[in-house]
Each structure stands twice: as C-alpha cells, then as structure tokens.
Write an enzyme that holds these catalytic residues in place. Sequence first.
Site, PDB file in Angstrom:
ATOM      1  N   PRO A 127      -5.157   3.874  -0.953  1.00  0.00           N
ATOM      2  CA  PRO A 127      -5.925   2.791   0.036  1.00  0.00           C
ATOM      3  C   PRO A 127      -5.129   1.957   1.002  1.00  0.00           C
ATOM      4  O   PRO A 127      -5.047   0.657   0.702  1.00  0.00           O
ATOM      5  CB  PRO A 127      -6.452   1.834  -1.234  1.00  0.00           C
ATOM      6  CG  PRO A 127      -5.167   2.122  -2.412  1.00  0.00           C
ATOM      7  CD  PRO A 127      -4.782   3.650  -2.039  1.00  0.00           C
ATOM      8  N   CYS A 128      -4.769   2.613   2.331  1.00  0.00           N
ATOM      9  CA  CYS A 128      -4.037   1.719   3.111  1.00  0.00           C
ATOM     10  C   CYS A 128      -4.993   0.743   3.941  1.00  0.00           C
ATOM     11  O   CYS A 128      -4.794  -0.124   4.324  1.00  0.00           O
ATOM     12  CB  CYS A 128      -3.571   2.745   4.189  1.00  0.00           C
ATOM     13  SG  CYS A 128      -4.516   3.845   5.089  1.00  0.00           S
ATOM     14  N   HIS A 129      -6.345   1.125   3.729  1.00  0.00           N
ATOM     15  CA  HIS A 129      -7.426  -0.006   4.168  1.00  0.00           C
ATOM     16  C   HIS A 129      -7.344  -1.359   3.149  1.00  0.00           C
ATOM     17  O   HIS A 129      -7.943  -2.307   3.564  1.00  0.00           O
ATOM     18  CB  HIS A 129      -8.850   0.713   4.053  1.00  0.00           C
ATOM     19  CG  HIS A 129      -9.255   0.836   2.659  1.00  0.00           C
ATOM     20  ND1 HIS A 129      -8.866   2.078   1.798  1.00  0.00           N
ATOM     21  CD2 HIS A 129     -10.113   0.100   1.498  1.00  0.00           C
ATOM     22  CE1 HIS A 129      -9.391   2.111   0.787  1.00  0.00           C
ATOM     23  NE2 HIS A 129     -10.282   1.057   0.533  1.00  0.00           N
TER      24      HIS A 129
END
Length: 164
Positions: A127-129
């Site tokens: 989850p780089c977001h």
Amino acid sequence: MAVRIKVMQQAFLRTPLGMAIIEGDENGVSRISITDGHDNGSNDIPGVLAEAVSQLQDYFTGSRTTFSFKLNPEGTDFQKRVWDALLKIPYGKTTSYQELSVQLGDIKAIRAVASANGKNPLWIVVPCHRVIGSDGSLTGYAGGLWRKKWLLEHETPPVQQSLF
C-alpha cells in the site's frame, strides 16, 4: 546447460480506477499495475492468479482489508525492505516518507524511500498509497493523485453520525 524461461501469466480485472493487470506464476504475484485502458486481454483467469483476482475484487467491494496471496516482486534488497515496511501500514491508516525513513533506520533516506515507494510493483497490495507528505498532503503517486485520493477515501469511509 538448459536456460529456463520464466513464463508469466496475466489476468485483467476491471476496477473503479481502471483496468488492473495482475502478473505472476507459481512463485507468486510479481506485478499488479493499473491502466486507463479498457479490456486489454482475455477474461480467462489463470489458476495461479485466481486467488489474487478474487481478493482484489473483495477489496474493491469493501469486504477485504488485507491480502494473503503469495507475492514475488522483483527489486533490490533496499526496495524490498521499503515494500516490507509498506505492508505494515494498517488499512485505513497513513504514514509519511519521513516516518518510514525513521522506521527503516535512516532519517536521511527520505528520497531513497520515496524512490523505492514509487517503484512498488504491487499496486494496492503493497500500500504505497498510504504514504503521504509530513504535512498531510497527497504527494506523488505513480497511478495519479486522483487514484491515491480514491483509495484513501475507500479505506477510511466517513463515519455516519447518529441523529439521536
């Protein structure tokens, strides 16, 4: 000596954010990306990718907050350390590049952490977001800031207040 060629399977999944392309083999999913394009391929889902497709569908319907299918991303040791740290950010929570750098043991590595974050090959699952600027701003996102905003809102829906 025989050369072994790695054969990657592909599956396509229509999402509210575009067409997801899931790639992998019996060793796990190595890449998930998003495109603005429409159907790019077959609706057939290879068996090695079926669980990934199912779990991503569940994520978009709001019935899944974690993923359990096997991952097999390619990257440098440092990139993999950053991606492992991203996996520890809980659903519905965010962190900053600076906090991530501190967690990895080097406050000065902010740019390297941001670069590794931007090269994350496993959209949504890693989850780089969930990484934002120290001031709370939505900073860079390879899939576009509108997608990052959508994902963060999807993971933190507004709380319905009681009228009574």
